[in-house]
Scaffold this active site. Structure first.
Site, PDB file in Angstrom:
ATOM      1  N   TRP A 128       0.826  -1.207   0.000  1.00  0.00           N
ATOM      2  CA  TRP A 128       0.000   0.000   0.000  1.00  0.00           C
ATOM      3  C   TRP A 128       0.859   1.255   0.000  1.00  0.00           C
ATOM      4  O   TRP A 128       0.483   2.287  -0.549  1.00  0.00           O
ATOM      5  CB  TRP A 128      -0.907  -0.022   1.228  1.00  0.00           C
ATOM      6  N   HIS A 129       2.040   1.164   0.613  1.00  0.00           N
ATOM      7  CA  HIS A 129       2.875   2.338   0.758  1.00  0.00           C
ATOM      8  C   HIS A 129       3.527   2.780  -0.545  1.00  0.00           C
ATOM      9  O   HIS A 129       3.935   3.949  -0.655  1.00  0.00           O
ATOM     10  CB  HIS A 129       3.962   2.088   1.807  1.00  0.00           C
ATOM     11  N   GLY A 130       3.684   1.908  -1.496  1.00  0.00           N
ATOM     12  CA  GLY A 130       4.314   2.349  -2.728  1.00  0.00           C
ATOM     13  C   GLY A 130       4.487   1.239  -3.743  1.00  0.00           C
ATOM     14  O   GLY A 130       4.449   0.061  -3.408  1.00  0.00           O
ATOM     15  N   PHE A 149       2.526   8.515  -0.856  1.00  0.00           N
ATOM     16  CA  PHE A 149       1.700   7.324  -0.738  1.00  0.00           C
ATOM     17  C   PHE A 149       0.232   7.637  -0.937  1.00  0.00           C
ATOM     18  O   PHE A 149      -0.570   6.742  -1.017  1.00  0.00           O
ATOM     19  CB  PHE A 149       1.907   6.676   0.638  1.00  0.00           C
TER      20      PHE A 149
END
Length: 485
Positions: free
Chosen positions: A324-326, A485
Site C-alpha cells: 500500500w505504501h508504494g 503514498f
C-alpha cells in the site's frame, strides 16, 4: 499548498473565521467546508479533483444501495463491484508502472512482444488515504445499513476533509460525521491546538529535515563511502526522521482540525517504547493499522480459522499493507518482514500465556510483579523490537531492495574506514527516543506558559514561534514522506 507553507497559512487564516461564522448554518457550512477542501486539494493539481469527485460519488451511491437493498446476493455483488472499482483505481494510478515493468520482463523471458502499453500515469496525491477512508465508510454501511449517510455533501466532506486528505490520519465516518452535524461546538482547546501545531513544526522543519539533510540521504544513497558506524547512525536517524516527519504531519492535522472544531484521532503513541511488534503496531500509524485489522485481517478470517490460518492472515495483511505504501518491491519486503515478525511475536506471546496458565493450574502462584527477571526480559524485548523495526526501516527508506541490502552489509562489515557522522545526529536520535522512553511531554509546560495569554496574543505568539522554527529549518524543506503514498 504544503501545510507547512506560507500559502497554507494565508489560506487557513482566511477560512478559519468563516468556519466559525457559518458553523450554525448547516447547508452553508457544509458547502463552505467542501469548497475549502477542494480548493486545497486542487492547489496541487486541479486534474486530480475529478478523480476525487468520481470516487466520492460512487462511495455515496453504493453506500445508499447497501442500505436500501435487502437482497443478499445483489448487495454482495455491489460490494464486489465497489471494492473492485476502488482498488482498481488505486492499482492503476499507483502501481501501473510497477506492473508494466514486471509484465514486460515476463514477456521478454517468454520471448513474446508485450501487449501492455507504457502509459505516463501520474498518481493523484493522497489517493491511498482518501480511497481507504471512503472504503471504510462503504464497508461499514454494508455491514450495518443503519450507518448510512444519505447526504451527498456530507459524504463528500468526509472523504475530502482537507487537513487529513493528503497523509491522514485515516478518519472513520461515524466519528467525523457526528462532529460535522454539531451546529454548536464546545469550548475549543486553543492551547492544545497551538501545542500540536508547534510540536508538528518542530518535528518536521527542524528534526526530520536536519536528519535527512545531514545523514540519512547521504548514507542511504552511498553507504560505501561511509564508515559502518556512520551508516548505523544513518539507519537510526531514518527511524527518527520518518517518525518526526509523519507524526509531525499528524500533529499539524490535529491542530488544524481542533481550531476548526474537529477532534481528529491520535495516530502515534510513543511507538519506539514498544516491547513487541504487536505493541508497535498499536502505537505506529494507529488509524492505518486499525484499518488493516478491521477491513483486511478480519475479512480474511482473522484468528477464527485456526492458528495456521491466523499466521497466514497476518503475513498477508502486512504484505499488502507494505505494498500500500508504494509501487516498489522493497515496500513489499518491508511488509513481509513485519508480517513474519508479528507471527513470531504471537508465538512468543502464546507460549508465555500457556506457560503462565500451566503454572496456575499446577497450583503455583502467579508472578506478583515484573521483578529483576521481568525487568531484564522487558529490556531485552525493547532492544530486539527496536532493532528489528530499524532493520525493516532500511527496506522502507532505501531506493530499492538491493540498496537496502548494501546498507545492511555496510553496517555488518564493522569497517571504520569512510566518512563519519555529525554527533548532533546521534544526539537527536537519543533525545527523540529518550523522550518517548521517559514519557516526557512538554504539553503541561506549554500550557502553563501559554494559556494565560489572551487569545489574540496566543495567535501572535504561535506566528512568531512558527517563523523562528521555519528560520531554523534548512532552505527548501522536503515534502512530507507520506505525500508519495
Amino acid at each position: 499548498m504544503n501545510i507547512t507553507s506560507f500559502e497554507f497559512a494565508l489560506f487557513f487564516a482566511a477560512i478559519l473565521p468563516l468556519n466559525w461564522l457559518l458553523r450554525s448554518r448547516a447547508v452553508a457550512y457544509r458547502l463552505f467546508l467542501l469548497l475549502a477542501s477542494y480548493i486545497f486539494y486542487a492547489s496541487f493539481n486541479a486534474k486530480f479533483l475529478l478523480i476525487l469527485l468520481v470516487f466520492s460519488f460512487l462511495t455515496w451511491f453504493f453506500a445508499v444501495v447497501f442500505a436500501e437493498t435487502s437482497d443478499a446476493r445483489f448487495r454482495r455483488f455491489c460490494l464486489i463491484l465497489y471494492v473492485g472499482f476502488s482498488l482498481g483505481m488505486l492499482v492503476f494510478f499507483k502501481y501501473y508502472e510497477m506492473l508494466y515493468i514486471s509484465a514486460d520482463w515476463l514477456f521478454r523471458v517468454l520471448s513474446v512482444n508485450s501487449p501492455v502499453p507504457l502509459l505516463d500515469v501520474i498518481m493523484p496525491i493522497g489517493i491511498s488515504f482518501f480511497t481507504f477512508q471512503g472504503m471504510s465508510y462503504a464497508i461499514d454501511v454494508y455491514r450495518d445499513p443503519g450507518k448510512v449517510e444519505r447526504s451527498l455533501v456530507e459524504v463528500f466532506c468526509f472523504i475530502s476533509f482537507f487537513p487529513t486528505i493528503l497523509s491522514g490520519p485515516i478518519l472513520r465516518a461515524g466519528n467525523f460525521l457526528g462532529q460535522l452535524k454539531k451546529e454548536r461546538v464546545g469550548q475549543v482547546d486553543f492551547t492544545r491546538a497551538f501545542y500540536l501545531l508547534t510540536r508538528g513544526l518542530i518535528k518536521k522543519i527542524i528534526i526530520s529535515s536536519y536528519l535527512s539533510e545531514h545523514i540519512v540521504r547521504v548514507t542511504f544513497g552511498a553507504p560505501e563511502g561511509y564508515s559502518s558506524a556512520a551508516v548505523a547512525v544513518g539507519i537510526l536517524s531514518y527511524a527518527v526522521q520518518i517518525y518526526c516527519d509523519f507524526s509531525g504531519y499528524s500533529d499539524l492535522a490535529q491542530g488544524v482540525g481542533l481550531l476548526m472544531g474537529f477532534d481528529i484521532p491520535d495516530n502515534f503513541n510513543a511507538p519506539y517504547t514498544s516491547l513487541s511488534l504487536r505493541d508497535f503496531w498499536r502505537r505506529w500509524h494507529i488509524t492505518f493499522s486499525t484499518w488493516l485489522r478491521d477491513y483486511l485481517y478480519i475479512s480474511l478470517g482473522g484468528n477464527r480459522k485456526g492458528t495456521g490460518r491466523k499466521y497466514l492472515n497476518l503475513v498477508t495483511t502486512m504484505a499488502l499493507g507494505g505494498l500500500w505504501h508504494g509501487a516498489a518491491y522493497n515496500f513489499l519486503v518491508w511488509g513481509f518482514i513485519h508480517g513474519f515478525g508479528l507471527v513470531g511475536a504471537h508465538m512468543v506471546g502464546e507460549f508465555r500465556s500457556a506457560r503462565a496458565a500451566a503454572r496456575v493450574a499446577a497450583g503455583k502462584a502467579a508472578a506478583s510483579g515484573p521483578g529483576l527477571a521481568g525487568g531484564l526480559w522487558n529490556a531485552a524485548c525493547w532492544v530486539l523490537t527496536f532493532a528489528y523495526v530499524n532493520v525493516a526501516w532500511v527496506f522502507f527508506g532505501a531506493e530499492d531492495a538491493g540498496k537496502a541490502v548494501d546498507i545492511l552489509r555496510r553496517v555488518a562489515a564493522f569497517d571504520p574506514d569512510g566518512a563519519g557522522f555529525r554527533p548532533t545526529c546521534l544526539i537527536l536520535v537519543v533525545v527523540v527516543v529518550g523522550v518517548q522512553l521517559l514519557q516526557v511531554t512538554g504539553r503541561d509546560v506549554f500550557r502553563k506558559g501559554f494559556e494565560w495569554l489572551p487569545f489574540p496574543a496566543q495567535g501572535v505568539a504561535l506566528g512568531l514561534a512558527s517563523a523562528v522554527i521555519l528560520k531554523l529549518g534548512p532552505d527548501g524543506v522536503l515534502p512530507f514522506i507520506y505525500f508519495q503514498f
